[in-house]
Write a protein that holds these residues in place. Structure first.
Motif, PDB file in Angstrom:
ATOM      1  N   GLY A 195       0.797  -1.223   0.000  1.00 31.94           N
ATOM      2  CA  GLY A 195       0.000   0.000   0.000  1.00 31.94           C
ATOM      3  C   GLY A 195       0.827   1.269   0.000  1.00 31.94           C
ATOM      4  N   SER A 196       2.150   1.140   0.051  1.00 30.51           N
ATOM      5  CA  SER A 196       3.006   2.334   0.096  1.00 30.51           C
ATOM      6  C   SER A 196       3.262   2.869  -1.311  1.00 30.51           C
ATOM      7  N   SER A 197       3.950   4.031  -1.363  1.00 33.42           N
ATOM      8  CA  SER A 197       4.243   4.661  -2.653  1.00 33.42           C
ATOM      9  C   SER A 197       5.739   4.601  -2.937  1.00 33.42           C
ATOM     10  N   ILE A 198       6.072   4.499  -4.223  1.00 36.32           N
ATOM     11  CA  ILE A 198       7.479   4.424  -4.628  1.00 36.32           C
ATOM     12  C   ILE A 198       7.663   5.180  -5.941  1.00 36.32           C
ATOM     13  N   ALA A 199       8.809   5.851  -6.069  1.00 36.35           N
ATOM     14  CA  ALA A 199       9.185   6.472  -7.342  1.00 36.35           C
ATOM     15  C   ALA A 199      10.428   5.766  -7.854  1.00 36.35           C
ATOM     16  N   VAL A 200      10.443   5.444  -9.148  1.00 41.94           N
ATOM     17  CA  VAL A 200      11.602   4.794  -9.755  1.00 41.94           C
ATOM     18  C   VAL A 200      12.159   5.725 -10.834  1.00 41.94           C
ATOM     19  N   PHE A 201      13.382   6.204 -10.597  1.00 42.30           N
ATOM     20  CA  PHE A 201      14.043   7.107 -11.546  1.00 42.30           C
ATOM     21  C   PHE A 201      14.861   6.270 -12.520  1.00 42.30           C
ATOM     22  N   GLY A 202      14.518   6.346 -13.816  1.00 38.62           N
ATOM     23  CA  GLY A 202      15.242   5.577 -14.833  1.00 38.62           C
ATOM     24  C   GLY A 202      14.464   4.329 -15.196  1.00 38.62           C
ATOM     25  N   CYS A 203      14.208   4.130 -16.493  1.00 37.72           N
ATOM     26  CA  CYS A 203      13.404   2.986 -16.945  1.00 37.72           C
ATOM     27  C   CYS A 203      14.191   2.081 -17.883  1.00 37.72           C
ATOM     28  N   GLY A 204      15.460   1.818 -17.557  1.00 34.77           N
ATOM     29  CA  GLY A 204      16.215   0.762 -18.227  1.00 34.77           C
ATOM     30  C   GLY A 204      15.877  -0.562 -17.556  1.00 34.77           C
ATOM     31  N   ALA A 205      16.660  -1.597 -17.850  1.00 33.16           N
ATOM     32  CA  ALA A 205      16.365  -2.927 -17.303  1.00 33.16           C
ATOM     33  C   ALA A 205      16.347  -2.916 -15.774  1.00 33.16           C
ATOM     34  N   VAL A 206      17.256  -2.157 -15.153  1.00 32.04           N
ATOM     35  CA  VAL A 206      17.333  -2.127 -13.686  1.00 32.04           C
ATOM     36  C   VAL A 206      16.094  -1.441 -13.098  1.00 32.04           C
ATOM     37  N   GLY A 207      15.746  -0.275 -13.638  1.00 32.36           N
ATOM     38  CA  GLY A 207      14.574   0.452 -13.142  1.00 32.36           C
ATOM     39  C   GLY A 207      13.289  -0.337 -13.358  1.00 32.36           C
ATOM     40  N   LEU A 208      13.161  -0.960 -14.530  1.00 29.44           N
ATOM     41  CA  LEU A 208      11.945  -1.736 -14.813  1.00 29.44           C
ATOM     42  C   LEU A 208      11.838  -2.941 -13.878  1.00 29.44           C
ATOM     43  N   ALA A 209      12.989  -3.538 -13.541  1.00 31.66           N
ATOM     44  CA  ALA A 209      12.970  -4.640 -12.565  1.00 31.66           C
ATOM     45  C   ALA A 209      12.497  -4.116 -11.213  1.00 31.66           C
ATOM     46  N   PRO A 246       8.091 -10.653 -15.658  1.00 38.76           N
ATOM     47  CA  PRO A 246       8.165 -11.039 -17.077  1.00 38.76           C
ATOM     48  C   PRO A 246       9.406 -10.478 -17.777  1.00 38.76           C
ATOM     49  N   VAL A 247      10.580 -10.880 -17.285  1.00 39.68           N
ATOM     50  CA  VAL A 247      11.835 -10.343 -17.818  1.00 39.68           C
ATOM     51  C   VAL A 247      12.075 -10.762 -19.268  1.00 39.68           C
ATOM     52  N   ASP A 248      11.404 -11.850 -19.696  1.00 42.31           N
ATOM     53  CA  ASP A 248      11.559 -12.283 -21.090  1.00 42.31           C
ATOM     54  C   ASP A 248      11.099 -11.189 -22.055  1.00 42.31           C
ATOM     55  N   LYS A 249      10.168 -10.345 -21.605  1.00 44.78           N
ATOM     56  CA  LYS A 249       9.645  -9.286 -22.488  1.00 44.78           C
ATOM     57  C   LYS A 249      10.671  -8.176 -22.726  1.00 44.78           C
ATOM     58  N   MET A 250      11.753  -8.157 -21.937  1.00 45.90           N
ATOM     59  CA  MET A 250      12.790  -7.134 -22.137  1.00 45.90           C
ATOM     60  C   MET A 250      13.850  -7.591 -23.145  1.00 45.90           C
ATOM     61  N   CYS A 251      13.861  -8.905 -23.470  1.00 46.09           N
ATOM     62  CA  CYS A 251      15.002  -9.475 -24.209  1.00 46.09           C
ATOM     63  C   CYS A 251      14.876  -9.351 -25.720  1.00 46.09           C
ATOM     64  N   LYS A 252      16.008  -9.084 -26.367  1.00 45.22           N
ATOM     65  CA  LYS A 252      16.120  -9.255 -27.818  1.00 45.22           C
ATOM     66  C   LYS A 252      17.368 -10.112 -28.048  1.00 45.22           C
ATOM     67  N   TYR A 253      17.235 -11.119 -28.931  1.00 47.48           N
ATOM     68  CA  TYR A 253      18.294 -12.124 -29.061  1.00 47.48           C
ATOM     69  C   TYR A 253      19.184 -11.879 -30.276  1.00 47.48           C
ATOM     70  N   TYR A 254      20.484 -12.119 -30.100  1.00 52.80           N
ATOM     71  CA  TYR A 254      21.486 -11.913 -31.153  1.00 52.80           C
ATOM     72  C   TYR A 254      22.385 -13.136 -31.241  1.00 52.80           C
ATOM     73  N   LYS A 255      22.923 -13.380 -32.463  1.00 52.92           N
ATOM     74  CA  LYS A 255      23.935 -14.426 -32.616  1.00 52.92           C
ATOM     75  C   LYS A 255      25.258 -13.899 -32.059  1.00 52.92           C
ATOM     76  N   PHE A 256      26.181 -14.831 -31.744  1.00 50.43           N
ATOM     77  CA  PHE A 256      27.469 -14.437 -31.156  1.00 50.43           C
ATOM     78  C   PHE A 256      28.181 -13.422 -32.056  1.00 50.43           C
TER      79      PHE A 256
END
Ligand SMILES: [Zn+2]
Ligand SMILES: [Zn+2]
Length: 365
Positions: A186-200, A333-343
């Motif tokens: 029920g508390s409030s939170i602010a998250v500064f920055g919306c990269g992978a760390v902030g979104l987590a 749902p961390v899979d939604k953040m991923c984009k896959y690349y070959k080596f």
């Protein structure tokens, strides 16, 4: 054994080479890597913002399958699926207390180029030793790691690919909330920055039951923040962030805040946004940046706590399996953040993480 590794010999460059990887020593495991995430710390390393020595193989979000174990390893066996995470010395008082993120030797173990025993495991075709990053060097087809930074998880190899970031980026953001803040429902939170760390951090705030989750983003990140659980968004480049946070919280400010943007002035905005008795946590890597803080109005009078947090205050053997459980329940749902690349697309993957708006590039081997 011969393995393929993306060796960095000069700033910002990779060369995929055949190198020799030594056998795992006592307490170590050999991991056949399935994939590796790319984290901003990899950029800091290959661009030498951190004092690393080349040649080095970067990469510190490896996932894979145990191929072989060294002497004295009993908790892991060939075939086990593991998420590699940050290394620690295992013997200092913080490690003994189950706080490996505060290991006395952590900076050296992350960036010093050696394993716990002070030696390297990779050599190039000319016999030159190659430095290790985070006790793993996951931009390679195989890695040697210590049994303490190879965390066994109960998922299939396809799921593993999506879970690279549990070893560092997601552990950092989610852990800052779930381990460091432990917010009241029920508390409030602010998250500064919306990269992978902030979104987590946003996903974790939702898991913890925060009812007001305010995401402060730049030109990108609004849609992602809303999709991952933010209840409000603020465009930090266009709006008065502090005024908007006060407005959303009925003039009180937020109970908790996470600063993950890497922009030092936002730490000051964070402190200005806190409610009385609030807890403000920074996970940003900002070297020796200085910011002006007014001790009485921002800290003392409102009884605000300003805290730091490394690797999500995590004991990975406990926390990573918890994060996997949240993933399986659909809450992380961390899979939604991923984009896959070959080596061989590794340079493109780095480029996209800087310019193309890819939240979590993942190299698949
Ligand atoms: Zn230690
Ligand atoms: Zn990282």
């Amino acid at each position: 054994m011969k393995v393929q590794a993306a060796v960095t010999r000069e700033k910002g460059k990779f060369e995929i080479e055949t190198v020799e990887l030594a056998e795992p020593k006592a307490g170590e495991v050999l991991v056949k890597l399935v994939a590796s995430g790319i984290c901003h710390t990899d950029t800091a390393v290959i661009e030498q913002y951190l004092p690393v020595v080349f040649p080095m193989v970067a990469g510190h979000e490896g996932v894979g399958v145990i191929e072989k174990v060294g002497p004295g390893v009993s908790a892991l066996k060939p075939g086990d699926r593991v998420i590699l995470t940050f290394p620690s010395c295992g013997v200092c008082e913080h490690c003994q207390e189950g706080h490996p993120y505060s290991c006395d030797d952590n900076f050296n173990m992350f960036f010093g180029g050696n394993y716990r025993d002070g030696t390297k495991r990779m050599t190039d075709a000319h016999g030159t030793e190659i430095g290790v990053l985070f006790g793993q060097s996951s931009f390679a087809t195989y890695a040697v790691a210590n049994q303490d930074n190879a965390i066994k998880v109960d998922v299939d190899t396809d799921e593993l690919k999506a879970l690279c970031s549990l070893g560092c980026g997601v552990q950092t953001g989610a852990g800052a909330v779930l381990n460091r803040m432990k917010p009241r429902p029920g508390s409030s939170i602010a998250v500064f920055g919306c990269g992978a760390v902030g979104l987590a951090g946003i996903m974790a705030a939702k898991i913890a039951g925060c009812s007001t989750i305010i995401a402060i983003h730049g030109s990108k990140g609004r849609e992602e923040a809303l999709a991952f659980g933010a209840t409000h968004t603020i465009n930090g480049r266009k709006e008065d962030t502090v005024a908007r946070i006060k407005e959303i919280t009925g003039g009180k400010g937020v109970n908790y805040a996470l600063e993950s943007s890497g922009q030092p002035p936002l730490a000051v905005s964070m402190l200005d946004s806190m409610a009385k008795e609030g807890l403000a946590v920074t996970v940003s890597v900002t070297a020796n940046a200085e910011v002006p803080i007014k001790l009485e109005p921002q800290i003392m009078n409102p009884s605000v706590t300003f805290a730091g947090c490394v690797e999500g205050h995590s004991n990975p053997k406990v926390f990573i399996p918890e994060l996997v459980k949240f993933y399986k329940e659909g809450k992380l749902p961390v899979d939604k953040m991923c984009k896959y690349y070959k080596f061989e697309e590794i340079e493109k993957a780095f480029e996209d993480s800087h310019t193309g708006g890819v939240l979590k590039p993942v190299i698949v081997f």
